[in-house]
Design an enzyme around this catalytic site. Structure first.
Site, PDB file in Angstrom:
ATOM      1  N   GLU A 130      53.947  37.246 -12.587  1.00 20.09           N
ATOM      2  CA  GLU A 130      54.303  37.290 -14.015  1.00 20.09           C
ATOM      3  C   GLU A 130      53.174  37.913 -14.826  1.00 20.09           C
ATOM      4  O   GLU A 130      53.415  38.633 -15.797  1.00 20.09           O
ATOM      5  CB  GLU A 130      54.598  35.887 -14.558  1.00 20.09           C
ATOM      6  CG  GLU A 130      55.909  35.271 -14.069  1.00 20.09           C
ATOM      7  CD  GLU A 130      57.139  35.959 -14.631  1.00 20.09           C
ATOM      8  OE1 GLU A 130      57.164  37.193 -14.738  1.00 20.09           O
ATOM      9  OE2 GLU A 130      58.124  35.242 -14.930  1.00 20.09           O
ATOM     10  N   THR A 182      58.787  41.601 -22.315  1.00 20.50           N
ATOM     11  CA  THR A 182      58.293  40.265 -22.662  1.00 20.50           C
ATOM     12  C   THR A 182      56.983  40.370 -23.440  1.00 20.50           C
ATOM     13  O   THR A 182      56.770  39.647 -24.412  1.00 20.50           O
ATOM     14  CB  THR A 182      58.098  39.424 -21.380  1.00 20.50           C
ATOM     15  OG1 THR A 182      59.377  39.272 -20.768  1.00 20.50           O
ATOM     16  CG2 THR A 182      57.534  38.050 -21.670  1.00 20.50           C
TER      17      THR A 182
HETATM   18  N1  HSE Z   1      58.718  31.908 -21.963  1.00 22.30           N
HETATM   19  C1  HSE Z   1      58.683  33.329 -21.814  1.00 22.30           C
HETATM   20  C2  HSE Z   1      58.801  33.945 -23.183  1.00 22.30           C
HETATM   21  C3  HSE Z   1      59.820  33.747 -20.942  1.00 22.30           C
HETATM   22  O1  HSE Z   1      59.667  33.502 -23.945  1.00 22.30           O
HETATM   23  O2  HSE Z   1      58.040  34.855 -23.516  1.00 22.30           O
HETATM   24  C4  HSE Z   1      59.906  35.215 -20.697  1.00 22.30           C
HETATM   25  O3  HSE Z   1      61.011  35.457 -19.835  1.00 22.30           O
END
Ligand code: HSE
Length: 309
Positions: A130, A182
């Protein structure tokens, strides 16, 4: 004796679960990415892609590589991995594409190593994937992919993951075919929030967990409220509130942005309602003029599926 090769099917996941930014997520019963991994005796990771996404194959720049290199750090010499990756989950779709790759890779590798690592340790390795994808080691897609079901990431340092029991829930996902990175969707978030907003948000998180554990659909529904992230990120998703409102009108318990978007998800208590919600959303989203896909699935309690050759 180590097995030499294994294939896994690694599912899409929905992170945040509306009010639980970075701490809640659940696995979907499709779409899945497929990864086949072989053990080699040469230290390192080599990756081949069998899809059209043109993802980098250099391990340091690839989420699979990031995750497996983290695992190799704690493995003895004379072990390496060859990975064949077939992605179905589109990168940037908001349903855990990078997590499916990273989590699938470490689960497959662990199987070939006679399951020497715990699920918690596997999440720890996969989080490095990630980091390659978004610069942040969030675990709210990785953990549900590995554990299945709804998972709570109470803490990432040290890692503390709790599986949350839940009643049967059906998920309708709208995936507008635009890409939201993201990293960009995180950059636009406010870095500080007023205390009164925090109190509303953690009330909803607590209500959602209680609702899941008590099989209380009404409580689940009224806790699916996000007053912190949704107002900011919804601007990245054309037609967001229209879709959400028509999903609610069609009978969904609630819903919101899936992960960092652009996908939107709605939860329903039965498959008939989830399909009704899908039809309503299809008809609403046609007005927006952006190509899209929809998926309906139950929450997947198994997580990654291992296929033994
Ligand atoms: N929790 C993360 C965000 C998930 O909302 O940025 C990304 O898939």
């Amino acid at each position: 004796m180590f097995k030499k090769e294994v294939t896994v099917y690694s599912p899409a996941t929905v992170a945040n679960m509306v009010c639980g930014f970075d701490i809640l997520g659940f696995a979907l019963d499709g779409p899945y990415d497929r990864l086949t991994i072989r053990l080699t005796t040469e230290r390192g990771v080599s990756i081949r892609n069998f899809d059209d996404f043109n993802l980098p194959v250099e391990p340091e720049q690839n989420v699979i590589g990031g995750a497996l290199l983290a695992m190799l750090q704690v493995l003895e010499e004379g072990i390496g991995f060859e990975v064949d990756s077939t992605k179905i989950i589109k990168p940037g779709s908001g349903i855990g594409s990078s997590a499916a790759s990273a989590a699938g890779a470490v689960v497959a590798a662990n199987f070939l190593l006679n399951n020497r690592f715990s699920k918690l340790e596997l999440v720890g390795f996969a989080m490095y994937g990630e980091k390659v994808a978004s610069g942040v080691k969030h675990a709210d897609n990785i953990a549900p992919a590995i554990y299945g079901g709804v998972t709570l990431i109470r803490s990432t340092d040290p890692l503390d993951i709790i599986s949350i029991p839940s009643p049967r829930l059906f998920v309708t996902v709208l995936h507008p075919l635009i890409e939201v990175k993201t990293s960009s969707a995180r950059e636009i978030l406010k870095k500080e929030i007023p205390l009164k907003d925090a109190a509303v948000q953690w009330g909803n998180v607590a209500g959602l967990i209680a609702g899941l554990m008590k099989n209380d659909y009404e409580l689940i529904g009224r806790s699916l409220v996000d007053i912190i992230i949704e107002p900011v990120r919804s601007i990245l998703i054309p037609g967001y509130y229209e879709v959400k409102n028509c999903g609610l009108a069609a009978g969904a318990l609630g819903g919101g942005i899936s992960g960092s978007g652009p996908s939107v998800f709605m939860l329903s208590r039965d498959i008939e309602t989830a399909k009704k919600v899908e039809l309503a959303i299809i008809s609403e989203y046609r007005k927006v003029g952006i190509a899209f896909e929809t998926h309906v699935s139950e929450i997947n309690y198994q997580g990654i599926k291992i296929v033994i050759h």
